[in-house]
Scaffold this motif. Structure first.
Motif, PDB file in Angstrom:
ATOM      1  N   LEU A  45     -53.766  16.422  -3.875  1.00  0.00           N
ATOM      2  CA  LEU A  45     -53.585  17.264  -2.691  1.00  0.00           C
ATOM      3  C   LEU A  45     -54.801  18.133  -2.414  1.00  0.00           C
ATOM      4  N   SER A  46     -55.821  17.998  -3.227  1.00  0.00           N
ATOM      5  CA  SER A  46     -57.067  18.717  -2.995  1.00  0.00           C
ATOM      6  C   SER A  46     -58.106  17.839  -2.326  1.00  0.00           C
ATOM      7  N   SER A  47     -57.699  16.680  -1.844  1.00  0.00           N
ATOM      8  CA  SER A  47     -58.631  15.763  -1.194  1.00  0.00           C
ATOM      9  C   SER A  47     -57.895  14.902  -0.190  1.00  0.00           C
ATOM     10  N   SER A  48     -58.607  14.495   0.856  1.00  0.00           N
ATOM     11  CA  SER A  48     -58.037  13.543   1.807  1.00  0.00           C
ATOM     12  C   SER A  48     -58.191  12.116   1.302  1.00  0.00           C
ATOM     13  N   LEU A  49     -58.951  11.942   0.214  1.00  0.00           N
ATOM     14  CA  LEU A  49     -59.137  10.629  -0.402  1.00  0.00           C
ATOM     15  C   LEU A  49     -58.070  10.461  -1.473  1.00  0.00           C
ATOM     16  N   ARG A  50     -57.058   9.663  -1.175  1.00  0.00           N
ATOM     17  CA  ARG A  50     -55.905   9.555  -2.068  1.00  0.00           C
ATOM     18  C   ARG A  50     -55.645   8.097  -2.432  1.00  0.00           C
ATOM     19  N   PRO A  51     -56.177   7.648  -3.574  1.00  0.00           N
ATOM     20  CA  PRO A  51     -55.976   6.270  -4.002  1.00  0.00           C
ATOM     21  C   PRO A  51     -54.537   6.009  -4.409  1.00  0.00           C
ATOM     22  N   GLY A  52     -54.244   4.755  -4.738  1.00  0.00           N
ATOM     23  CA  GLY A  52     -52.892   4.374  -5.091  1.00  0.00           C
ATOM     24  C   GLY A  52     -52.341   5.125  -6.282  1.00  0.00           C
ATOM     25  N   GLU A  53     -53.230   5.565  -7.188  1.00  0.00           N
ATOM     26  CA  GLU A  53     -52.771   6.302  -8.356  1.00  0.00           C
ATOM     27  C   GLU A  53     -52.062   7.600  -7.987  1.00  0.00           C
ATOM     28  N   CYS A  54     -52.276   8.059  -6.761  1.00  0.00           N
ATOM     29  CA  CYS A  54     -51.665   9.321  -6.327  1.00  0.00           C
ATOM     30  C   CYS A  54     -50.192   9.166  -5.945  1.00  0.00           C
ATOM     31  N   SER A  55     -49.769   7.939  -5.682  1.00  0.00           N
ATOM     32  CA  SER A  55     -48.433   7.741  -5.113  1.00  0.00           C
ATOM     33  C   SER A  55     -47.298   8.366  -5.923  1.00  0.00           C
ATOM     34  N   PRO A  56     -47.224   8.160  -7.244  1.00  0.00           N
ATOM     35  CA  PRO A  56     -46.085   8.736  -7.986  1.00  0.00           C
ATOM     36  C   PRO A  56     -46.020  10.255  -7.891  1.00  0.00           C
ATOM     37  N   SER A  57     -47.170  10.919  -8.050  1.00  0.00           N
ATOM     38  CA  SER A  57     -47.148  12.382  -8.023  1.00  0.00           C
ATOM     39  C   SER A  57     -46.874  12.913  -6.620  1.00  0.00           C
ATOM     40  N   LEU A  58     -47.424  12.255  -5.594  1.00  0.00           N
ATOM     41  CA  LEU A  58     -47.189  12.720  -4.223  1.00  0.00           C
ATOM     42  C   LEU A  58     -45.755  12.446  -3.784  1.00  0.00           C
ATOM     43  N   ASP A  59     -45.213  11.316  -4.205  1.00  0.00           N
ATOM     44  CA  ASP A  59     -43.805  11.043  -3.889  1.00  0.00           C
ATOM     45  C   ASP A  59     -42.911  12.117  -4.501  1.00  0.00           C
ATOM     46  N   HIS A  60     -43.225  12.501  -5.734  1.00  0.00           N
ATOM     47  CA  HIS A  60     -42.438  13.553  -6.386  1.00  0.00           C
ATOM     48  C   HIS A  60     -42.610  14.878  -5.648  1.00  0.00           C
ATOM     49  N   TYR A  61     -43.849  15.215  -5.323  1.00  0.00           N
ATOM     50  CA  TYR A  61     -44.129  16.494  -4.662  1.00  0.00           C
ATOM     51  C   TYR A  61     -43.418  16.599  -3.310  1.00  0.00           C
ATOM     52  N   PHE A  62     -43.621  15.607  -2.450  1.00  0.00           N
ATOM     53  CA  PHE A  62     -43.032  15.675  -1.112  1.00  0.00           C
ATOM     54  C   PHE A  62     -41.528  15.409  -1.132  1.00  0.00           C
ATOM     55  N   GLY A  63     -41.028  14.887  -2.252  1.00  0.00           N
ATOM     56  CA  GLY A  63     -39.587  14.720  -2.386  1.00  0.00           C
ATOM     57  C   GLY A  63     -38.866  16.010  -2.719  1.00  0.00           C
ATOM     58  N   ILE A  64     -39.617  17.060  -3.043  1.00  0.00           N
ATOM     59  CA  ILE A  64     -39.022  18.361  -3.333  1.00  0.00           C
ATOM     60  C   ILE A  64     -38.715  19.055  -2.017  1.00  0.00           C
ATOM     61  N   LYS A  65     -37.438  19.146  -1.681  1.00  0.00           N
ATOM     62  CA  LYS A  65     -37.011  19.766  -0.427  1.00  0.00           C
ATOM     63  C   LYS A  65     -35.759  20.597  -0.690  1.00  0.00           C
ATOM     64  N   LYS A  66     -35.708  21.759  -0.087  1.00  0.00           N
ATOM     65  CA  LYS A  66     -34.556  22.641  -0.207  1.00  0.00           C
ATOM     66  C   LYS A  66     -33.951  22.848   1.176  1.00  0.00           C
ATOM     67  N   PHE A  67     -32.638  22.855   1.216  1.00  0.00           N
ATOM     68  CA  PHE A  67     -31.947  22.950   2.496  1.00  0.00           C
ATOM     69  C   PHE A  67     -30.980  24.137   2.525  1.00  0.00           C
ATOM     70  N   ASN A  68     -30.746  24.612   3.719  1.00  0.00           N
ATOM     71  CA  ASN A  68     -29.710  25.607   3.944  1.00  0.00           C
ATOM     72  C   ASN A  68     -28.800  25.098   5.068  1.00  0.00           C
ATOM     73  N   LYS A  69     -27.939  25.939   5.572  1.00  0.00           N
ATOM     74  CA  LYS A  69     -26.986  25.503   6.590  1.00  0.00           C
ATOM     75  C   LYS A  69     -27.671  25.061   7.884  1.00  0.00           C
ATOM     76  N   ARG A  70     -28.875  25.532   8.121  1.00  0.00           N
ATOM     77  CA  ARG A  70     -29.591  25.192   9.360  1.00  0.00           C
ATOM     78  C   ARG A  70     -30.510  23.986   9.191  1.00  0.00           C
TER      79      ARG A  70
END
Length: 223
Positions: A45-70
């Motif tokens: 996430l410190s670069s716009s150059l993101r090879p395939g090795e980044c996929s597992p960590s980025l999937d985990h990172y962007f999969g972190i979501k918190k929700f409320n009633k709205r």
């Protein structure tokens, strides 16, 4: 992660954490699990150059979501993502707390695709074509063409922090054109060509005799 560019001294410290560690007894220990994902995500996430090795960590990172009633609770999501990145053993190094905070607020919300989508709007290319008469009243008749545009021309403060951080590599973006004439965001590396293309398509004969605005002149005349 060898395909990523060197991201200056601070990010290099993360790379060292990811490397095998040799112990005095001859054993080698690799960083694994959540700590490894957190370190990899911080690098990716410190670069716009993101090879395939980044996929597992980025999937985990962007999969972190918190929700409320709205719906999506952005503040809680930022806090949870920050907590995840802090699992990297290098998070306690000098400057890393600020880096993690900048990433958690800006990653995924400061690229051209996100800004162009989130701040999309409509501009209008128009000219008067005459008048219509109803009794003693004369109303202008307009020829109007709608234009897709992006109304935000300055990066939000959290994006400025994220993009301008000393350890960030090639994340910068720039605004092409003008809001009333179909402006949009693009990566800085592509800006010169995009701006030249925009000027060729939105000036000269294309603009001659026309007016441009972010409001429809037909609605304005009825105010």
């Amino acid at each position: 992660m060898h395909t990523l560019p060197a991201l200056r001294a601070g990010a290099l410290a993360l790379a060292c954490v990811l490397a095998p560690a040799a112990h005095a007894n001859g054993t080698i220990e690799l960083l694994t699990g959540i700590p490894r994902l957190a370190c990899e995500a911080t690098l990716c996430l410190s670069s716009s150059l993101r090879p395939g090795e980044c996929s597992p960590s980025l999937d985990h990172y962007f999969g972190i979501k918190k929700f409320n009633k709205r719906g999506l609770d952005w503040s809680a999501t930022v806090a949870a993502r920050r907590a995840f990145l802090s699992e990297c053993p290098a998070s306690g190094e000098d400057g890393m707390a600020q880096r993690i905070d900048a990433i958690s607020h800006g990653a995924g919300k400061c690229d051209a695709e996100y800004l162009n989508s989130s701040y999309s709007g409509t501009a209008y290319k128009w000219r008067e074509r005459g008048y219509s008469y109803a009794g003693d009243n004369a109303e202008p008749v307009y020829e109007v063409h709608s234009l897709r545009t992006v109304t935000l021309t300055q990066l939000p403060a959290y994006c400025v922090v994220y993009n301008d951080h000393a350890w960030t590599y090639e994340l910068s973006i720039q605004y092409v054109g003008r809001p009333a004439m179909g402006g949009y965001w693009i990566k800085s590396e592509d800006y010169d060509a995009a701006q030249a293309k925009w000027e060729a398509e939105h000036t000269g004969q294309w603009a001659s005799g026309w007016n441009f605005s972010l409001t429809d002149p037909r609605h304005r005349s009825n105010d």
